[in-house]
Scaffold this motif. Structure first.
Motif, short mmCIF file in Angstrom:
data_model
loop_
_atom_site.label_atom_id
_atom_site.label_comp_id
_atom_site.label_asym_id
_atom_site.label_seq_id
_atom_site.Cartn_x
_atom_site.Cartn_y
_atom_site.Cartn_z
N ARG A 140 7.95 -17.06 -26.39
CA ARG A 140 7.86 -17.24 -27.83
C ARG A 140 9.07 -17.96 -28.44
N LEU A 143 8.80 -21.80 -28.24
CA LEU A 143 7.63 -22.49 -28.75
C LEU A 143 7.90 -23.15 -30.10
N PRO A 144 7.18 -24.26 -30.39
CA PRO A 144 7.29 -24.86 -31.72
C PRO A 144 6.77 -23.90 -32.78
N GLY A 145 7.25 -24.07 -34.01
CA GLY A 145 6.95 -23.13 -35.08
C GLY A 145 5.47 -22.90 -35.31
N ALA A 146 4.67 -23.99 -35.32
CA ALA A 146 3.24 -23.86 -35.61
C ALA A 146 2.54 -23.01 -34.57
N LYS A 148 4.07 -20.86 -32.51
CA LYS A 148 4.67 -19.53 -32.53
C LYS A 148 3.99 -18.65 -33.58
N SER A 351 -3.20 -28.96 -39.29
CA SER A 351 -2.23 -27.90 -39.60
C SER A 351 -1.60 -28.04 -40.98
#
Length: 409
Positions: A140, A143-146, A148, A351
């Protein structure tokens, strides 16, 4: 609206249905007031009225382009426009026809094709998705914010699932992503129904409802998933062992209730599909409100009604009434008819728009100062959970907690 459909589609089942729908539209524009993408983008071609015009032109044989496809892709298929439309335009069915036509006459870029194919492959495979979720939670921080935001920081244990013991039995769909993201939902539904004299069971081998691939524009593959699910359920249905098929995810429910239409041209499955649709019930429809013990001061809950529940299935106020009966203060939600931006895989494919819609939705949900937010669909739950400041849970889990305090098993 006058139409002159092209020869290639005029005398087909899709053409006849599309023409009947188009003729009902008077281009009044009422739908723009409740269209989420029009509210965000302000482009008439990103409203139902504009998209209907684009689909009409495509059905009449006009050239279609990637821009045409983009405007259709941006549609959340929330169907708020159907609730608003004074003429009864069945926009959801029209956009299915329009998307299939435009998809067949345009070519997506390689990355877009790969992403859609990957989503269709991974998300509908429960074990593979569960494995990837477990790996994602371990990784986690990297990972990229989106992405995550899509993974829950913790998954609540399901708790006990009562053994079948009642004469009344109902089937429940496990779903694709729900068992990995929120296994507690179906277990809570089983406990609540058990208290009211109904045993909830799952059928071995029952997989995806078909909505996932169908709405990724793999419509025939989506119908294959529908047929496979019917086959898994049919022995129990044919023997009359279940009185209903219960959906704890309204997104699956709205699709399964439409099986009779979606497989209506399949001579091998049309009768079975119609039978399955007739048995399908949202969870809120099978929980008797009068059996819920009245309570008070149970807490403040804001209910986000998924589009698939209020616009697709036309079920409104049913969940709220059951929570209120159990003693919860259900707070008022401004613009409750608007989509949260989840819409299946939409929040992954679009997104930016989805994020804006989520921000607007959370703002209105929080206005009443709730202790938690309730919803009725795993997609909405996961999407809202990624940015909410209060817990977001399925409403049946909240009701189960209340009943456990009042009605020990």
């Amino acid at each position: 609206m006058q139409t002159q459909l092209a020869d290639f589609i005029r005398d087909t089942p899709e053409g006849r249905e599309a023409e009947a729908i188009l003729r009902k539209c008077v281009h009044c524009g009422f739908c723009t007031a409740t269209c989420p993408t029009y509210q965000v983008l302000g482009d008439d071609l990103d409203s139902p009225r504009g998209r209907i015009y684009l689909m009409k032109r495509a059905l009449e044989g006009a050239p279609v382009t990637a821009k045409t496809r983009l405007h259709l892709d941006r549609c959340l298929t929330c169907r708020a426009c159907e609730t608003t439309c004074p003429s009864g335009v069945r926009y959801g069915r029209l956009v299915d026809i329009g998307r299939a036509l435009v998809e067949a006459r345009t070519t997506r870029g390689p990355m877009n094709r790969f992403l859609r194919a990957a989503l269709g492959f991974v998300l509908r495979r429960r074990r593979l998705f569960g494995f990837l979720v477990a790996v994602g939670r371990l990784a986690r921080p990297l990972l990229p914010g989106a992405l995550k935001a899509k993974l829950p920081s913790a998954v609540a244990p399901p708790g006990a699932w009562p053994a079948p013991r009642h004469a009344r039995k109902m089937l429940v769909l496990a779903g694709c992503v729900q068992p990995s993201l929120a296994p507690s939902i179906n277990a809570a539904a089983a406990r609540v129904l058990d208290r009211f004299g109904v045993s909830l069971i799952e059928a071995p081998g029952a997989g995806c409802c078909g909505a996932l691939r169908f709405h990724l524009d793999f419509q025939e593959q989506g119908r294959d998933d529908m047929r496979a699910l019917i086959d898994a359920w049919w022995p129990l249905v044919e023997r009359g062992e279940v009185e209903a098929i219960v959906m704890t995810a309204s997104g699956c429910g709205v699709t399964i209730k439409d099986y009779g239409h979606l497989l209506g041209e399949d001579r091998h499955y049309r009768q079975k599909a119609a039978r399955i649709s007739a048995l399908a019930r949202d969870l809120a429809e099978v929980i008797p409100i009068e059996a819920i013990p009245e309570g008070s001061a149970a807490g403040r809950v804001a209910f986000h009604s998924p589009c698939t529940l209020q616009h697709g299935q036309q079920i409104r106020g049913t969940v709220e009434a059951r929570l209120a009966r159990a003693g919860f203060e259900v707070t008022a939600v401004r613009d409750a008819h608007l989509c949260c931006g989840s819409a299946g895989t939409y929040s992954l494919l679009h997104s930016e728009i989805a994020g804006e819609l989520r921000s607007r939705k959370l703002l209105t949900l929080n206005e009443g100062g709730p202790d938690e937010i309730a919803t009725a669909n795993i997609g909405c739950l996961s999407h809202l959970q990624g940015a909410a400041q209060v817990p977001v849970r399925h409403w049946i889990e909240i009701l189960d907690d209340a009943l456990r305090r009042k009605m020990p098993a």
